[in-house]
Design a protein around this motif. Structure first.
Motif, PDB file in Angstrom:
ATOM      1  N   MET A   1       6.082  17.717  52.163  1.00  0.00           N
ATOM      2  CA  MET A   1       5.973  16.574  51.258  1.00  0.00           C
ATOM      3  C   MET A   1       6.381  16.975  49.842  1.00  0.00           C
ATOM      4  SD  MET A   1       5.020  14.042  53.156  1.00  0.00           S
ATOM      5  CE  MET A   1       4.786  12.880  51.823  1.00  0.00           C
ATOM      6  N   GLY A   2       5.980  18.165  49.411  1.00  0.00           N
ATOM      7  CA  GLY A   2       6.329  18.616  48.069  1.00  0.00           C
ATOM      8  C   GLY A   2       7.815  18.827  47.890  1.00  0.00           C
ATOM      9  N   LEU A   3       8.447  19.433  48.896  1.00  0.00           N
ATOM     10  CA  LEU A   3       9.885  19.697  48.818  1.00  0.00           C
ATOM     11  C   LEU A   3      10.681  18.407  48.728  1.00  0.00           C
ATOM     12  CD1 LEU A   3      12.390  21.510  49.001  1.00  0.00           C
ATOM     13  CD2 LEU A   3      12.149  21.442  51.500  1.00  0.00           C
ATOM     14  N   PHE A   4      10.419  17.476  49.636  1.00  0.00           N
ATOM     15  CA  PHE A   4      11.193  16.236  49.665  1.00  0.00           C
ATOM     16  C   PHE A   4      10.794  15.283  48.544  1.00  0.00           C
ATOM     17  CE2 PHE A   4      12.192  17.876  53.830  1.00  0.00           C
ATOM     18  CZ  PHE A   4      13.527  17.526  53.973  1.00  0.00           C
ATOM     19  N   SER A   5       9.619  15.476  47.969  1.00  0.00           N
ATOM     20  CA  SER A   5       9.259  14.686  46.797  1.00  0.00           C
ATOM     21  C   SER A   5      10.197  14.995  45.638  1.00  0.00           C
ATOM     22  CB  SER A   5       7.808  14.987  46.390  1.00  0.00           C
ATOM     23  OG  SER A   5       7.489  14.346  45.170  1.00  0.00           O
ATOM     24  N   THR A   6      10.499  16.272  45.472  1.00  0.00           N
ATOM     25  CA  THR A   6      11.426  16.676  44.414  1.00  0.00           C
ATOM     26  C   THR A   6      12.804  16.071  44.636  1.00  0.00           C
ATOM     27  OG1 THR A   6      10.235  18.764  44.118  1.00  0.00           O
ATOM     28  CG2 THR A   6      12.493  18.652  43.274  1.00  0.00           C
ATOM     29  N   LEU A   7      13.290  16.122  45.873  1.00  0.00           N
ATOM     30  CA  LEU A   7      14.622  15.605  46.176  1.00  0.00           C
ATOM     31  C   LEU A   7      14.688  14.089  46.053  1.00  0.00           C
ATOM     32  CD1 LEU A   7      15.465  17.835  49.278  1.00  0.00           C
ATOM     33  CD2 LEU A   7      16.207  18.156  46.907  1.00  0.00           C
ATOM     34  N   SER A   8      13.671  13.403  46.580  1.00  0.00           N
ATOM     35  CA  SER A   8      13.685  11.935  46.555  1.00  0.00           C
ATOM     36  C   SER A   8      13.501  11.382  45.146  1.00  0.00           C
ATOM     37  CB  SER A   8      12.582  11.382  47.469  1.00  0.00           C
ATOM     38  OG  SER A   8      11.299  11.735  46.986  1.00  0.00           O
ATOM     39  N   GLY A   9      12.921  12.184  44.273  1.00  0.00           N
ATOM     40  CA  GLY A   9      12.680  11.709  42.915  1.00  0.00           C
ATOM     41  C   GLY A   9      13.878  11.807  41.996  1.00  0.00           C
ATOM     42  N   LEU A  10      14.911  12.543  42.393  1.00  0.00           N
ATOM     43  CA  LEU A  10      16.056  12.767  41.505  1.00  0.00           C
ATOM     44  C   LEU A  10      16.774  11.486  41.090  1.00  0.00           C
ATOM     45  CD1 LEU A  10      17.575  16.036  43.040  1.00  0.00           C
ATOM     46  CD2 LEU A  10      16.277  15.784  40.904  1.00  0.00           C
ATOM     47  N   PRO A  11      17.111  10.574  42.007  1.00  0.00           N
ATOM     48  CA  PRO A  11      17.809   9.346  41.569  1.00  0.00           C
ATOM     49  C   PRO A  11      17.006   8.515  40.578  1.00  0.00           C
ATOM     50  CG  PRO A  11      17.927   9.603  43.952  1.00  0.00           C
ATOM     51  CD  PRO A  11      16.919  10.603  43.466  1.00  0.00           C
ATOM     52  N   PHE A  12      15.694   8.397  40.825  1.00  0.00           N
ATOM     53  CA  PHE A  12      14.861   7.589  39.939  1.00  0.00           C
ATOM     54  C   PHE A  12      14.594   8.305  38.611  1.00  0.00           C
ATOM     55  CE2 PHE A  12      13.915   6.062  44.211  1.00  0.00           C
ATOM     56  CZ  PHE A  12      14.122   4.700  44.043  1.00  0.00           C
ATOM     57  N   ALA A  13      14.654   9.640  38.636  1.00  0.00           N
ATOM     58  CA  ALA A  13      14.502  10.387  37.389  1.00  0.00           C
ATOM     59  C   ALA A  13      15.620  10.017  36.416  1.00  0.00           C
ATOM     60  CB  ALA A  13      14.513  11.883  37.663  1.00  0.00           C
ATOM     61  N   GLY A  14      16.836   9.852  36.954  1.00  0.00           N
ATOM     62  CA  GLY A  14      17.952   9.449  36.102  1.00  0.00           C
ATOM     63  C   GLY A  14      17.769   8.055  35.548  1.00  0.00           C
ATOM     64  N   VAL A  15      17.289   7.143  36.379  1.00  0.00           N
ATOM     65  CA  VAL A  15      17.062   5.765  35.946  1.00  0.00           C
ATOM     66  C   VAL A  15      15.986   5.707  34.866  1.00  0.00           C
ATOM     67  CG1 VAL A  15      16.241   3.485  36.672  1.00  0.00           C
ATOM     68  CG2 VAL A  15      17.807   4.774  38.134  1.00  0.00           C
ATOM     69  N   SER A  16      14.886   6.397  35.101  1.00  0.00           N
ATOM     70  CA  SER A  16      13.777   6.356  34.141  1.00  0.00           C
ATOM     71  C   SER A  16      14.168   7.016  32.818  1.00  0.00           C
ATOM     72  CB  SER A  16      12.536   7.032  34.725  1.00  0.00           C
ATOM     73  OG  SER A  16      12.772   8.409  34.979  1.00  0.00           O
ATOM     74  N   PHE A  17      14.945   8.104  32.899  1.00  0.00           N
ATOM     75  CA  PHE A  17      15.355   8.774  31.658  1.00  0.00           C
ATOM     76  C   PHE A  17      16.325   7.897  30.878  1.00  0.00           C
ATOM     77  CE2 PHE A  17      17.590  11.907  29.025  1.00  0.00           C
ATOM     78  CZ  PHE A  17      16.495  12.563  28.466  1.00  0.00           C
ATOM     79  N   ALA A  18      17.214   7.213  31.592  1.00  0.00           N
ATOM     80  CA  ALA A  18      18.147   6.301  30.910  1.00  0.00           C
ATOM     81  C   ALA A  18      17.387   5.172  30.221  1.00  0.00           C
ATOM     82  CB  ALA A  18      19.145   5.737  31.922  1.00  0.00           C
ATOM     83  N   GLY A  19      16.371   4.640  30.906  1.00  0.00           N
ATOM     84  CA  GLY A  19      15.559   3.594  30.290  1.00  0.00           C
ATOM     85  C   GLY A  19      14.809   4.100  29.077  1.00  0.00           C
ATOM     86  N   ALA A  20      14.289   5.329  29.178  1.00  0.00           N
ATOM     87  CA  ALA A  20      13.574   5.914  28.046  1.00  0.00           C
ATOM     88  C   ALA A  20      14.515   6.135  26.863  1.00  0.00           C
ATOM     89  CB  ALA A  20      12.932   7.231  28.470  1.00  0.00           C
TER      90      ALA A  20
END
Length: 306
Positions: free
Chosen positions: A46-65
């Protein structure tokens, strides 16, 4: 080569070494910890794939910020010590709100429930993280910090610091810390309560680093010596399949929506366990039933007289 500044990335070797250390020390009876091979493997997956699955949304959230920071109300310099103190409190309060919403509203619980799905409580449990947190959109709660004037990179660093702090409190090896520390900070004792499924302990101690928010907003519960925490979900999965752990509550929401679409708002935004007829267990109903049993239970004196 650029040195990574993400605190979680920097701490990852520490996470792995300490999980191994806790397993070894527990096996030799040097500390209290319960590990089960399948359960630990699920947490690590769960920890490994959490990091991978979070990458696309990390870009979206950072762009919004970044967009909000461009339209910020104030300019808060990363070089000022007072700014780091301020962002520490602001981010920690934001985490409390996020964590509380993640337990009180089903759509966010669906993304968070996997973290509570282990029936064991050890350092590997801390790594059992969401695959769908980005999809649920809880990251938007941190966006106002950039609008206020905190640089997005500053907020990200502080979020990482909070996550690294929360790693070490997932253990049964540490019982109580000094009273002054327990009064201010989140500790293993406080967080064991949070992970417990005992009715007395449900939906308590949402803290990230500071326990003061729970004390201020009425969600604090002390761990009691007379009632050991029982870990896991109110209705445990009894499975170690990471796909089921990650998506079972989303599947449940979908099934409810198909069966009764006119109750869509309740299925999505009601508390976990909500149903139109009240037939399912919620934290509130379980707590109420538990409280009623305490009132009805005879006192020790009456039991002796009987």
């Amino acid at each position: 080569m650029k040195i990574p500044t993400d605190p979680v990335t920097l701490a990852t070797p520490f996470f792995i070494l300490t999980v191994i250390g806790e397993i070894v020390l527990a096996r030799y009876g040097k500390l209290k910890a319960h590990y089960e091979t399948k359960d630990t493997a699920t947490s690590l997956t769960m920890g490994l794939f959490s990091t991978l699955s979070g990458l696309p949304f990390a870009g979206v959230s950072f762009a919004g910020a970044m967009w909000l920071y461009h339209h910020r109300l104030f300019t808060i310099p990363m070089t000022a010590a007072w700014a780091w103190v301020l962002v520490f409190f602001a981010e920690d309060l934001t985490y409390y709100l996020f964590h509380r919403l993640s337990h009180e509203r089903r759509i966010w619980w669906a993304a968070h429930v996997n973290h509570h799905s282990s029936q064991h409580y050890n350092l590997s449990t801390a790594l059992r993280q969401t695959w769908t947190g980005g999809l649920a959109g809880a990251w938007a709660l941190w966006l106002p910090l950039s609008f206020l004037g905190f640089p997005p990179s500053m907020v990200l660093i502080e979020k990482g610091v909070s996550l690294v702090y929360q790693y070490w409190i997932h253990t049964e090896a540490i019982r109580r810390l000094p009273k002054w520390f327990e009064a201010v900070f989140n500790t293993p004792s406080h967080h064991r309560v949070h992970h417990a499924r005992n009715p007395r302990y449900l939906d308590r101690n949402y803290a990230g680093i500071l326990i003061i928010w729970d004390r201020m907003f009425g969600t604090f519960q002390l761990e009691l010596d007379e009632e050991a925490p029982r870990y896991g979900l109110v209705h445990n999965l009894g499975a170690f399949n990471p796909l089921r752990v990650a998506f079972h509550e989303w599947v449940g929401i979908g099934a409810d929506l198909i069966r009764s679409p006119r109750h869509a708002l309740g299925w999505i935004f009601g508390p976990p366990g909500w149903s139109p007829d009240g037939a399912r267990d919620t934290s509130a109903s379980l707590k109420a039933a538990w409280a009623a049993r305490q009132v009805q239970a005879p006192s020790p004196d009456k039991r002796e007289a009987a």
